[in-house]
Enzyme design. Structure first.
Site, PDB file in Angstrom:
ATOM      1  N   GLY A   1       8.360  35.168  30.800  1.00 50.90           N
ATOM      2  CA  GLY A   1       7.047  35.741  30.469  1.00 50.90           C
ATOM      3  C   GLY A   1       6.186  34.748  29.716  1.00 50.90           C
ATOM      4  O   GLY A   1       5.479  35.117  28.772  1.00 50.90           O
ATOM      5  N   ALA A   2       6.220  33.483  30.156  1.00 46.30           N
ATOM      6  CA  ALA A   2       5.567  32.404  29.399  1.00 46.30           C
ATOM      7  C   ALA A   2       4.095  32.251  29.733  1.00 46.30           C
ATOM      8  O   ALA A   2       3.426  31.399  29.156  1.00 46.30           O
ATOM      9  CB  ALA A   2       6.295  31.088  29.667  1.00 46.30           C
ATOM     10  N   ASN A   3       3.584  33.080  30.653  1.00 45.06           N
ATOM     11  CA  ASN A   3       2.184  32.878  31.043  1.00 45.06           C
ATOM     12  C   ASN A   3       1.188  33.536  30.098  1.00 45.06           C
ATOM     13  O   ASN A   3       0.003  33.234  30.148  1.00 45.06           O
ATOM     14  CB  ASN A   3       1.950  33.391  32.471  1.00 45.06           C
ATOM     15  CG  ASN A   3       2.285  34.864  32.606  1.00 45.06           C
ATOM     16  OD1 ASN A   3       3.451  35.230  32.636  1.00 45.06           O
ATOM     17  ND2 ASN A   3       1.284  35.711  32.643  1.00 45.06           N
ATOM     18  N   SER A   4       1.671  34.459  29.240  1.00 48.17           N
ATOM     19  CA  SER A   4       0.680  35.101  28.373  1.00 48.17           C
ATOM     20  C   SER A   4       1.286  35.468  27.018  1.00 48.17           C
ATOM     21  O   SER A   4       2.506  35.407  26.832  1.00 48.17           O
ATOM     22  CB  SER A   4       0.109  36.366  29.055  1.00 48.17           C
ATOM     23  OG  SER A   4       0.928  37.482  28.825  1.00 48.17           O
ATOM     24  N   GLY A   5       0.412  35.823  26.092  1.00 48.47           N
ATOM     25  CA  GLY A   5       0.830  36.392  24.821  1.00 48.47           C
ATOM     26  C   GLY A   5       1.817  35.534  24.036  1.00 48.47           C
ATOM     27  O   GLY A   5       1.655  34.309  23.908  1.00 48.47           O
TER      28      GLY A   5
ATOM     29  N   GLY B   1       4.905  34.733  24.674  1.00 44.98           N
ATOM     30  CA  GLY B   1       5.661  33.769  25.485  1.00 44.98           C
ATOM     31  C   GLY B   1       4.871  32.491  25.701  1.00 44.98           C
ATOM     32  O   GLY B   1       5.424  31.384  25.635  1.00 44.98           O
TER      33      GLY B   1
ATOM     34  N   SER C   1      12.041  44.165  19.087  1.00 51.00           N
ATOM     35  CA  SER C   1      10.949  44.811  18.340  1.00 51.00           C
ATOM     36  C   SER C   1      11.557  45.663  17.246  1.00 51.00           C
ATOM     37  O   SER C   1      12.683  46.172  17.389  1.00 51.00           O
ATOM     38  CB  SER C   1      10.143  45.708  19.286  1.00 51.00           C
ATOM     39  OG  SER C   1       9.286  46.537  18.569  1.00 51.00           O
TER      40      SER C   1
ATOM     41  N   TYR D   1      10.414  52.546  25.638  1.00 52.61           N
ATOM     42  CA  TYR D   1      10.237  51.206  25.043  1.00 52.61           C
ATOM     43  C   TYR D   1      11.214  51.015  23.883  1.00 52.61           C
ATOM     44  O   TYR D   1      11.911  49.996  23.809  1.00 52.61           O
ATOM     45  CB  TYR D   1       8.790  51.054  24.565  1.00 52.61           C
ATOM     46  CG  TYR D   1       8.472  49.686  24.009  1.00 52.61           C
ATOM     47  CD1 TYR D   1       8.307  48.592  24.860  1.00 52.61           C
ATOM     48  CD2 TYR D   1       8.341  49.478  22.640  1.00 52.61           C
ATOM     49  CE1 TYR D   1       8.013  47.321  24.352  1.00 52.61           C
ATOM     50  CE2 TYR D   1       8.050  48.223  22.130  1.00 52.61           C
ATOM     51  CZ  TYR D   1       7.887  47.144  22.992  1.00 52.61           C
ATOM     52  OH  TYR D   1       7.612  45.898  22.485  1.00 52.61           O
TER      53      TYR D   1
HETATM   54  N1  LIG Z   1       2.591  42.524  21.191  1.00 49.95           N
HETATM   55  C1  LIG Z   1       3.294  43.284  20.374  1.00 49.95           C
HETATM   56  O1  LIG Z   1       2.747  44.027  19.548  1.00 49.95           O
HETATM   57  C2  LIG Z   1       4.795  43.239  20.429  1.00 49.95           C
HETATM   58  C3  LIG Z   1       5.526  43.872  19.396  1.00 49.95           C
HETATM   59  C4  LIG Z   1       6.924  43.832  19.438  1.00 49.95           C
HETATM   60  C5  LIG Z   1       7.566  43.188  20.484  1.00 49.95           C
HETATM   61  N2  LIG Z   1       6.835  42.596  21.479  1.00 49.95           N
HETATM   62  C6  LIG Z   1       7.566  41.955  22.583  1.00 49.95           C
HETATM   63  O2  LIG Z   1       7.089  40.653  22.788  1.00 49.95           O
HETATM   64  C7  LIG Z   1       7.363  40.258  24.142  1.00 49.95           C
HETATM   65  C8  LIG Z   1       6.125  39.576  24.719  1.00 49.95           C
HETATM   66  O3  LIG Z   1       5.095  40.537  24.856  1.00 49.95           O
HETATM   67  P1  LIG Z   1       3.558  40.227  24.554  1.00 49.95           P
HETATM   68  O4  LIG Z   1       3.155  41.092  23.435  1.00 49.95           O
HETATM   69  O5  LIG Z   1       3.316  38.784  24.481  1.00 49.95           O
HETATM   70  O6  LIG Z   1       2.875  40.876  25.866  1.00 49.95           O
HETATM   71  P2  LIG Z   1       2.253  40.225  27.195  1.00 49.95           P
HETATM   72  O7  LIG Z   1       1.131  39.315  26.849  1.00 49.95           O
HETATM   73  O8  LIG Z   1       1.977  41.376  28.093  1.00 49.95           O
HETATM   74  O9  LIG Z   1       3.446  39.331  27.759  1.00 49.95           O
HETATM   75  C9  LIG Z   1       4.530  39.891  28.440  1.00 49.95           C
HETATM   76  C10 LIG Z   1       5.043  38.877  29.431  1.00 49.95           C
HETATM   77  O10 LIG Z   1       6.136  39.474  30.120  1.00 49.95           O
HETATM   78  C11 LIG Z   1       5.899  39.330  31.516  1.00 49.95           C
HETATM   79  N3  LIG Z   1       6.538  40.368  32.319  1.00 49.95           N
HETATM   80  C12 LIG Z   1       6.312  41.702  32.298  1.00 49.95           C
HETATM   81  N4  LIG Z   1       7.042  42.297  33.250  1.00 49.95           N
HETATM   82  C13 LIG Z   1       7.729  41.315  33.884  1.00 49.95           C
HETATM   83  C14 LIG Z   1       8.623  41.286  34.975  1.00 49.95           C
HETATM   84  N5  LIG Z   1       8.949  42.389  35.664  1.00 49.95           N
HETATM   85  N6  LIG Z   1       9.149  40.109  35.353  1.00 49.95           N
HETATM   86  C15 LIG Z   1       8.814  38.965  34.724  1.00 49.95           C
HETATM   87  N7  LIG Z   1       7.947  38.923  33.701  1.00 49.95           N
HETATM   88  C16 LIG Z   1       7.411  40.092  33.296  1.00 49.95           C
HETATM   89  C17 LIG Z   1       4.376  39.380  31.659  1.00 49.95           C
HETATM   90  O11 LIG Z   1       3.978  38.879  32.913  1.00 49.95           O
HETATM   91  P3  LIG Z   1       2.550  39.304  33.546  1.00 49.95           P
HETATM   92  O12 LIG Z   1       1.503  38.529  32.791  1.00 49.95           O
HETATM   93  O13 LIG Z   1       2.682  38.896  34.972  1.00 49.95           O
HETATM   94  O14 LIG Z   1       2.402  40.775  33.356  1.00 49.95           O
HETATM   95  C18 LIG Z   1       3.988  38.505  30.492  1.00 49.95           C
HETATM   96  O15 LIG Z   1       4.125  37.156  30.814  1.00 49.95           O
HETATM   97  C19 LIG Z   1       7.780  41.528  24.870  1.00 49.95           C
HETATM   98  O16 LIG Z   1       9.183  41.543  25.034  1.00 49.95           O
HETATM   99  C20 LIG Z   1       7.343  42.629  23.931  1.00 49.95           C
HETATM  100  O17 LIG Z   1       8.120  43.806  24.063  1.00 49.95           O
HETATM  101  C21 LIG Z   1       5.463  42.604  21.475  1.00 49.95           C
END
Ligand SMILES: NC(=O)c1ccc[n+]([C@@H]2O[C@H](COP(=O)([O-])OP(=O)(O)OC[C@H]3O[C@@H](n4cnc5c(N)ncnc54)[C@H](OP(=O)(O)O)[C@@H]3O)[C@@H](O)[C@H]2O)c1
Length: 275
Positions: A10-14, A16, A138, A161
């Site tokens: 998931g390195a393309n956004s957020g 990652g 989380s 979740y």
């Molecule tokens: N943001 C928060 O508040 C928060 C809090 C606690 C934990 N986290 C955890 O942090 C991690 C990163 O999340 P983020 O907040 O950075 O959100 P995000 O920007 O939505 O990043 C999530 C990444 O996971 C990828 N992904 C989703 N479904 C996938 C699949 N089926 N196969 C491969 N890749 C997939 C997404 O790809 P696409 O771009 O193609 O969708 C994206 O690259 C997650 O595990 C999340 O649960 C986040």
């Protein structure tokens, strides 16, 4: 000496993306594992522009066992080491959805897909001295409830979740125990609430909750810091099997420590991936 390799899912956004960028800046050769190659290429270009480092992109959809197998085979054919595995890919699903293999999507991606990918990459991690696995979980996992009669066909939304994040924490503890004499450190991270793409969906609940989740949320770069700390900190600062928040271990509650359900879930996951 061959370059040190870091795999970030998931390195393309957020979180990652920020993690991959910082690891590239720290001279790791980063393999960005993404489901969408166009998005990945755009993000890789930014990383290279900003750090001067080349990165690799590999495709994997964590909602598909076939895709994960295909990715892992390609990885093991291409590389013979893996220093850091950052299991970051994850989602929140506000509607009932399934993986390609018929499991509830949140649990299927956040836990089962991550579980399979990690197991398949173990040969490379085992070949590499002092490798580390970092699972981006989380704090929600501390409140997760898993119905062991049907753990992979449970609810979506927050209950799904938090259950998936508890499963990631249990996986972290179990794998850390399994690998403790093999030199691989396994830890989880609570990155904190971040303003990323994860809070998507069209349900009424999501429309109400999203502004709250984004209010006073940290930047993705801020959220990436603890995972980077756990991946890069000197050995004497890091043990194994812990969950870190703000770069410090969190005390586990009883739910995280329960042995029997953890063992049962790991066995069920293992049975599934073995077919
Ligand atoms: N943001 C928060 O508040 C928060 C809090 C606690 C934990 N986290 C955890 O942090 C991690 C990163 O999340 P983020 O907040 O950075 O959100 P995000 O920007 O939505 O990043 C999530 C990444 O996971 C990828 N992904 C989703 N479904 C996938 C699949 N089926 N196969 C491969 N890749 C997939 C997404 O790809 P696409 O771009 O193609 O969708 C994206 O690259 C997650 O595990 C999340 O649960 C986040």
């Amino acid at each position: 000496m061959p370059p040190k390799i870091a795999v970030v899912t998931g390195a393309n956004s957020g979180i990652g993306f920020e993690t991959a960028k910082e690891l590239a800046a720290q001279d790791y050769y980063v393999v960005m594992v993404c489901r969408n190659l166009n998005k990945a290429a755009r993000s890789a270009q930014i990383i290279t522009q900003q750090t001067g480092a080349a990165v690799d992109i590999m495709q994997a959809d964590l909602a598909s066992f076939a895709s994960i197998h295909n990715f892992a085979q390609n990885y093991l054919n291409r590389y013979d080491r893996l220093d850091i595995l950052i299991n970051n890919a994850g989602l929140y699903s506000d509607s009932p959805q399934q993986t390609e293999d018929g499991y509830e999507l949140t649990m299927g991606v956040n836990f089962l897909g991550t579980y399979l990918l990690t197991r398949l990459l173990l040969p490379a991690l085992l070949k590499t001295e002092k490798s580390r696995i970092v699972n981006i979980a989380s704090r929600a996992g501390f409140y997760g409830k898993i119905n062991l009669a049907k753990p992979f066909h449970g609810p979506h939304g927050f209950r799904g979740y938090s259950a998936s994040k508890l499963a990631q924490i249990w996986f972290t503890i179990s794998l850390a125990e399994e690998l403790k004499d093999k030199g691989i450190l396994v830890n989880a991270v609570s990155p904190g609430r971040g303003a990323t793409n994860i809070w998507r969906g069209e349900s009424l609940m999501m429309k109400i909750v999203r502004p709250f989740m984004l209010r006073s949320a940290q930047s993705a770069a801020e959220c990436a810091k603890t995972g980077l700390y756990v991946a890069l900190a000197p050995e004497d600062e890091i043990t194994t099997g812990l969950t870190f928040e703000k770069s410090k271990p969190l005390p586990y509650n009883q739910r995280c420590l329960d042995y029997q359900p953890r063992q049962q879930l790991m066995q069920l996951a293992q049975d599934i991936i073995q077919g």
